[in-house]
Design a protein around this motif. Sequence first.
Motif, PDB file in Angstrom:
ATOM      1  N   PRO A 104       8.480   5.319 -28.255  1.00  0.00           N
ATOM      2  CA  PRO A 104       9.214   4.439 -28.435  1.00  0.00           C
ATOM      3  C   PRO A 104      10.557   3.914 -29.041  1.00  0.00           C
ATOM      4  O   PRO A 104      11.535   3.445 -28.681  1.00  0.00           O
ATOM      5  N   GLY A 105      10.336   5.142 -30.195  1.00  0.00           N
ATOM      6  CA  GLY A 105      11.166   4.908 -31.029  1.00  0.00           C
ATOM      7  C   GLY A 105      12.339   5.102 -30.815  1.00  0.00           C
ATOM      8  O   GLY A 105      14.053   4.868 -30.909  1.00  0.00           O
ATOM      9  N   MET A 106      12.550   6.250 -29.505  1.00  0.00           N
ATOM     10  CA  MET A 106      14.073   6.369 -28.574  1.00  0.00           C
ATOM     11  C   MET A 106      14.863   4.534 -28.403  1.00  0.00           C
ATOM     12  O   MET A 106      16.136   4.783 -27.956  1.00  0.00           O
ATOM     13  N   PRO A 132      11.233   0.117 -32.554  1.00  0.00           N
ATOM     14  CA  PRO A 132      10.743  -0.091 -33.155  1.00  0.00           C
ATOM     15  C   PRO A 132      10.582   1.348 -34.309  1.00  0.00           C
ATOM     16  O   PRO A 132      11.897   1.252 -34.474  1.00  0.00           O
ATOM     17  N   ARG A 133       9.563   1.307 -35.103  1.00  0.00           N
ATOM     18  CA  ARG A 133       9.402   1.646 -36.018  1.00  0.00           C
ATOM     19  C   ARG A 133       8.180   2.826 -36.849  1.00  0.00           C
ATOM     20  O   ARG A 133       6.690   2.683 -35.737  1.00  0.00           O
ATOM     21  N   SER A 134       7.946   3.518 -36.922  1.00  0.00           N
ATOM     22  CA  SER A 134       6.703   4.424 -37.395  1.00  0.00           C
ATOM     23  C   SER A 134       5.446   3.097 -38.237  1.00  0.00           C
ATOM     24  O   SER A 134       6.175   2.518 -38.950  1.00  0.00           O
ATOM     25  N   VAL A 135       4.632   3.959 -38.578  1.00  0.00           N
ATOM     26  CA  VAL A 135       3.646   3.029 -39.430  1.00  0.00           C
ATOM     27  C   VAL A 135       4.297   3.489 -40.938  1.00  0.00           C
ATOM     28  O   VAL A 135       4.273   2.124 -41.281  1.00  0.00           O
ATOM     29  N   GLY A 136       4.556   4.703 -41.314  1.00  0.00           N
ATOM     30  CA  GLY A 136       4.728   4.744 -42.573  1.00  0.00           C
ATOM     31  C   GLY A 136       6.026   3.949 -42.921  1.00  0.00           C
ATOM     32  O   GLY A 136       6.539   4.116 -44.040  1.00  0.00           O
ATOM     33  N   SER A 137       6.769   3.197 -42.344  1.00  0.00           N
ATOM     34  CA  SER A 137       8.063   2.822 -42.847  1.00  0.00           C
ATOM     35  C   SER A 137       7.336   1.438 -43.348  1.00  0.00           C
ATOM     36  O   SER A 137       8.102  -0.192 -43.458  1.00  0.00           O
ATOM     37  N   VAL A 138       6.157   0.306 -42.256  1.00  0.00           N
ATOM     38  CA  VAL A 138       5.910  -0.471 -42.692  1.00  0.00           C
ATOM     39  C   VAL A 138       5.115  -0.286 -43.536  1.00  0.00           C
ATOM     40  O   VAL A 138       5.000  -1.589 -45.102  1.00  0.00           O
ATOM     41  N   VAL A 139       4.006   0.558 -43.906  1.00  0.00           N
ATOM     42  CA  VAL A 139       2.974   0.029 -45.131  1.00  0.00           C
ATOM     43  C   VAL A 139       2.731   1.686 -45.720  1.00  0.00           C
ATOM     44  O   VAL A 139       3.147   2.784 -44.901  1.00  0.00           O
ATOM     45  N   PRO A 140       1.992   2.038 -46.749  1.00  0.00           N
ATOM     46  CA  PRO A 140       1.985   3.261 -47.258  1.00  0.00           C
ATOM     47  C   PRO A 140       1.283   3.541 -46.823  1.00  0.00           C
ATOM     48  O   PRO A 140      -0.084   3.271 -46.303  1.00  0.00           O
ATOM     49  N   VAL A 141       1.122   4.904 -46.558  1.00  0.00           N
ATOM     50  CA  VAL A 141       0.484   5.916 -45.119  1.00  0.00           C
ATOM     51  C   VAL A 141      -0.203   7.036 -46.403  1.00  0.00           C
ATOM     52  O   VAL A 141       0.211   7.553 -46.830  1.00  0.00           O
ATOM     53  N   ASP A 142      -1.859   7.380 -45.834  1.00  0.00           N
ATOM     54  CA  ASP A 142      -2.439   7.986 -47.333  1.00  0.00           C
ATOM     55  C   ASP A 142      -2.256   9.565 -46.666  1.00  0.00           C
ATOM     56  O   ASP A 142      -2.309  10.570 -47.061  1.00  0.00           O
ATOM     57  N   ASP A 244      21.935  17.802 -30.868  1.00  0.00           N
ATOM     58  CA  ASP A 244      21.925  15.997 -31.627  1.00  0.00           C
ATOM     59  C   ASP A 244      21.135  15.052 -30.597  1.00  0.00           C
ATOM     60  O   ASP A 244      20.609  14.587 -30.942  1.00  0.00           O
ATOM     61  N   LYS A 245      21.186  15.190 -29.437  1.00  0.00           N
ATOM     62  CA  LYS A 245      20.955  14.712 -27.971  1.00  0.00           C
ATOM     63  C   LYS A 245      18.998  15.202 -28.473  1.00  0.00           C
ATOM     64  O   LYS A 245      18.415  13.682 -28.403  1.00  0.00           O
ATOM     65  N   ALA A 246      19.046  16.579 -28.315  1.00  0.00           N
ATOM     66  CA  ALA A 246      17.171  16.184 -28.807  1.00  0.00           C
ATOM     67  C   ALA A 246      16.597  15.589 -29.383  1.00  0.00           C
ATOM     68  O   ALA A 246      15.706  15.447 -29.199  1.00  0.00           O
ATOM     69  N   LEU A 247      17.051  15.341 -30.832  1.00  0.00           N
ATOM     70  CA  LEU A 247      16.441  15.334 -32.364  1.00  0.00           C
ATOM     71  C   LEU A 247      16.014  14.064 -32.044  1.00  0.00           C
ATOM     72  O   LEU A 247      15.137  13.713 -32.620  1.00  0.00           O
ATOM     73  N   ASP A 254      14.400   7.657 -38.266  1.00  0.00           N
ATOM     74  CA  ASP A 254      14.530   9.157 -39.148  1.00  0.00           C
ATOM     75  C   ASP A 254      15.776   8.624 -40.293  1.00  0.00           C
ATOM     76  O   ASP A 254      16.749   9.169 -39.312  1.00  0.00           O
ATOM     77  N   PRO A 255      15.892   7.956 -41.584  1.00  0.00           N
ATOM     78  CA  PRO A 255      17.490   8.142 -42.124  1.00  0.00           C
ATOM     79  C   PRO A 255      17.781   9.275 -41.866  1.00  0.00           C
ATOM     80  O   PRO A 255      18.963   9.398 -42.125  1.00  0.00           O
TER      81      PRO A 255
END
Length: 260
Positions: A104-106, A132-142, A244-247, A254-255
Motif C-alpha cells: 500500500p505504501g507504493m 499510506p503509512r506504517s502502524v509505527g509511524s502513527v503510534v509507538p509499536v512494542d 532504487d526503483k526496486a527499493l 521510509d524517510p
Amino acid sequence: MNTQSNAIQDRSDALRVVVVGLASCFGCQLQITNAEAHLMDVLGQIDLKYWQLASSDPMPESFDVAVIEGAVTTEESERTVLELRKKASVLIAIGACATTAGIPGMAAEDFIERPVSVYEDVPDACGEMISPRSVGSVVPVDFEVRCCPIDSYDFIDVLQRALYGSNKTISTATLCGSCKRNETGCFYQQGVMCLGLVTRAGCGARCVNLGRPCNGCAGLSPDANLPAAREACKTAGVAVERFDKALEMFNQTDPALRDA
C-alpha cells in the motif's frame, strides 16, 4: 520501536488478545494459522477475544495485547490504531504492510501528487483516504514481525516475548551477513540485483537459500549504506536506477530512502 516487554508478564490470568487487519491481503493472519503444530499450545496461553479474520463479533472494549496487520490508509484505520494503542498494554505489528507500509505504501508518492484520484469509490464509513503509512509511524509499536508474509514461527516467538518478557536484542544488521553464514553465493557476482545489501536481517535469507534474490520485504536496515550499495550495483553492472526503483516496493514511506 518501544519495548514494554515486562508490562504484562506477571499476570496470572490469560491475557486478552485481539487481532486486527487494516489495508493488506490478510496473508500474514493466514500465516498464523499455518503453525498447526504449535497453534493450539499458543492459543491455550491467551484469551483470544477478537480475530477479524475468523469472527464477525464486535471488538471488546478492553484487552491486553493488540496484533495489527496492514497499513494505515484511511482516517478510520488511523482512529482504529490510535484506539488500539490507547487500550493495549502491548501492540504488535505484523507483516510488511504494518511495519513498512508495504505494498500500500507504493501509493504514497502518487497520493501526495494527486490525493483525490489515487483511490476511487471508497466506502463512506472509511472516511477520507490518507497517504499510506506504517502502524509505527502513527503510534509507538512494542514488537514487530517483519517480512511478506510473516514466518509463523517468528510470530509465535514474538508473541511469547510479549506475554512473558524478554531481553532479546533486535538485530539491525543487513541480510548480506546471513548469506555469508549460510555460505550462499552472491547474486551480484552473476550481475543479478539483490536487495540483501540494504535489507534488515532476521529472516535467515530464506529467499536467497531458494535461489531467489531478496526483494527487501523486511524493510531497510538502520545499518544500510545506500551510497555504497549503489556503487556495488555499478561495479556489478546493475543499473542504479533499477535498484532504487526496486527499493520503493517495501520502503516507499521510509524517510531513510528519501534522505539517502
